[in-house]
Design a protein around this motif. Structure first.
Motif, short mmCIF file in Angstrom:
data_model
loop_
_atom_site.label_atom_id
_atom_site.label_comp_id
_atom_site.label_asym_id
_atom_site.label_seq_id
_atom_site.Cartn_x
_atom_site.Cartn_y
_atom_site.Cartn_z
N PRO A 15 0.82 -1.23 0.00
CA PRO A 15 0.00 0.00 0.00
C PRO A 15 0.85 1.27 0.00
N LEU A 16 2.02 1.23 0.69
CA LEU A 16 2.85 2.45 0.74
C LEU A 16 3.39 2.81 -0.64
N PHE A 17 3.78 1.83 -1.46
CA PHE A 17 4.26 2.13 -2.81
C PHE A 17 3.13 2.70 -3.67
N TYR A 18 1.93 2.16 -3.50
CA TYR A 18 0.79 2.72 -4.22
C TYR A 18 0.57 4.18 -3.80
N TYR A 19 0.65 4.45 -2.50
CA TYR A 19 0.42 5.81 -2.00
C TYR A 19 1.47 6.78 -2.54
N MET A 20 2.73 6.38 -2.46
CA MET A 20 3.80 7.30 -2.89
C MET A 20 3.72 7.55 -4.41
N ILE A 328 -4.95 6.15 7.82
CA ILE A 328 -4.56 4.80 7.41
C ILE A 328 -3.06 4.54 7.57
N VAL A 329 -2.21 5.48 7.11
CA VAL A 329 -0.76 5.24 7.14
C VAL A 329 -0.25 5.02 8.57
N PRO A 330 -0.61 5.86 9.56
CA PRO A 330 -0.16 5.57 10.92
C PRO A 330 -0.69 4.24 11.45
N ILE A 398 4.12 10.85 3.90
CA ILE A 398 3.97 9.40 3.66
C ILE A 398 5.34 8.71 3.68
N VAL A 399 6.33 9.35 3.06
CA VAL A 399 7.69 8.78 3.10
C VAL A 399 8.19 8.72 4.55
#
Length: 416
Positions: A15-20, A328-330, A398-399
């Protein structure tokens, strides 16, 4: 929380790669507005369609796909099969399709349009079917599950109409007809419906708020579905009254949902306010205003496309997604660290509150200048520059979450 376990969740990086990746498209969106902002007079200009899809395919779709890869196992309790390889393939095809589509519109080179149809069809329709097959396995067909499945079905249908609209850019017949249907399905059948399904779970869970009324949870996805079907047949048979009624029903459902969401948030038991609450208020206020504005436009024949795109597109959808990322990220970072026995991780430390607030207020300023630009066009440059700064801060935040996860894992390895 239903089915919360590491075994059912995909790797944190997915999900983090999609977000970035999605936020990088926001930077491109800002640059495109700086270049073409003064040249566009209506939404049918190719530059306007390109800019719109930088935001919708580039940002919205990446964030929504990345979130579903993570939230379906957590909220629904079923896991995607072979999720890592499937997520990478969909990410690749989605980017090839999005970039080809944008290039084809800005250069009029048709081969890129063919690539766009191929790769967007492969990524979007495949993701919708892949998710439906996954979600339908759950035994608990609660309102969120039913709403998710219906939203994903409309995602596939909306993508088909989008591809039909692309096929007709060559002038075979009316592009506007399929383009408008594609737009309505994607906004109400996909984005709005998915948001409502998520909200049924997220608001009571994260904000200790009361449940949505049963009528909304059990009936709204049916009313939206019937309205979109009615809209389709009214358009096919040129039944203008039917189209008008369908649009008004869609706008009314959105208005009721927005007002209900604001009331639920206002009466939540956890009174503490954070930046995500502000984003939720902002997004749903725009949804309510945009819905009313759309009804006025329908009844009085007004053409306020840019103002509607500001309230619904940037105010509601973007504002909502931006706010949910900060929830969501935290949570995902803490969840994955806890699952690896890193118990000293704090959700409040994943993204610094100060930087979330700064990004929020710069976005608010940018939004205000976008609205002012409807009256005095050169303000669009100020709006685009502010949006670029806001998006850069969003990417930084996000990073930061990703780096926090890496730091805590290394710390656990060294001292564990």
């Amino acid at each position: 929380m239903y089915g919360l376990s590491l075994e059912q969740a995909p790797p944190y990086k997915i999900p983090l790669f999609y977000y970035m990746t999605g936020v990088v498209y926001l930077l491109l969106f800002s640059i495109a507005i700086l270049v073409f902002g003064l040249k566009i007079d209506n939404r049918f200009y190719y530059e306007a369609i390109a800019i719109t899809h930088i935001l919708t395919l580039g940002f919205f779709t990446h964030i929504m796909f990345g979130t579903l890869f993570q939230m379906v196992p957590v909220i629904i309790g079923v896991a995607y099969a072979k999720v890592e390889s499937q997520a990478k393939m969909i990410l690749l095809f989605l980017n090839l399709g999005t970039l080809s589509f944008i290039i084809s519109l800005l250069t009029s080179v048709k081969i890129f349009m063919h690539f766009a149809m191929l790769f967007l069809g492969l990524s979007v329709i495949y993701f919708a079917l892949y998710s439906i097959i996954t979600i339908i396995k759950t035994k608990d067909k609660n309102p969120t599950v039913r709403t998710f499945i219906t939203a994903l079905a409309f995602l596939a249908i909306g993508a088909v109409f989008g591809i039909l609209a692309l096929l007709q850019l060559g002038g075979i017949s009316s592009t506007m007809k399929f383009g408008d249907l594609h737009l309505s399905i994607m906004i109400f059948g996909w984005v709005f419906m998915l948001f409502s399904g998520v909200a049924y779970k997220i608001l009571p869970m994260f904000y200790v708020a009361r449940e949505y009324p049963l009528f909304i949870k059990n009936c709204f996805y049916i009313i939206i579905s019937l309205s979109l079907v009615s809209y389709y047949f009214s358009m096919i048979y040129a039944f203008d009254v039917g189209m008008t009624i369908s649009k008004i029903v869609l706008a009314s459902v959105a208005f009721v949902f927005a007002v209900t969401t604001i009331r639920i948030l206002k009466n939540r038991k956890r009174a503490r306010s954070d930046i995500t609450v502000k984003f939720f208020y902002f997004a749903n206020t725009n949804l309510a205003l945009g819905s009313l504005l759309w009804i006025v436009c329908i009844l009085f024949g007004l053409e306020l496309d840019f103002l509607l795109s500001m309230t619904i597109g940037l105010g509601f959808i973007y504002g909502l997604i931006n706010g949910m990322l900060y929830k969501i990220v935290p949570f995902l970072t803490w969840f994955h660290l806890s699952s690896k026995s890193v118990f000293d991780a704090e959700m409040s430390e994943v993204i610094k509150i100060k930087w979330m607030k700064i990004q929020f207020y710069i976005f608010m300023l940018s939004f205000a200048f976008f609205i002012l630009a409807l009256v005095y066009r050169p303000f669009v440059f100020v709006a685009a520059i502010l949006f670029f700064i806001s998006s850069t801060l969003l990417l930084y935040n996000i990073v930061s979450g990703y780096l926090y996860h890496s730091k805590m894992i290394k710390k656990a390895v060294v001292y564990g």
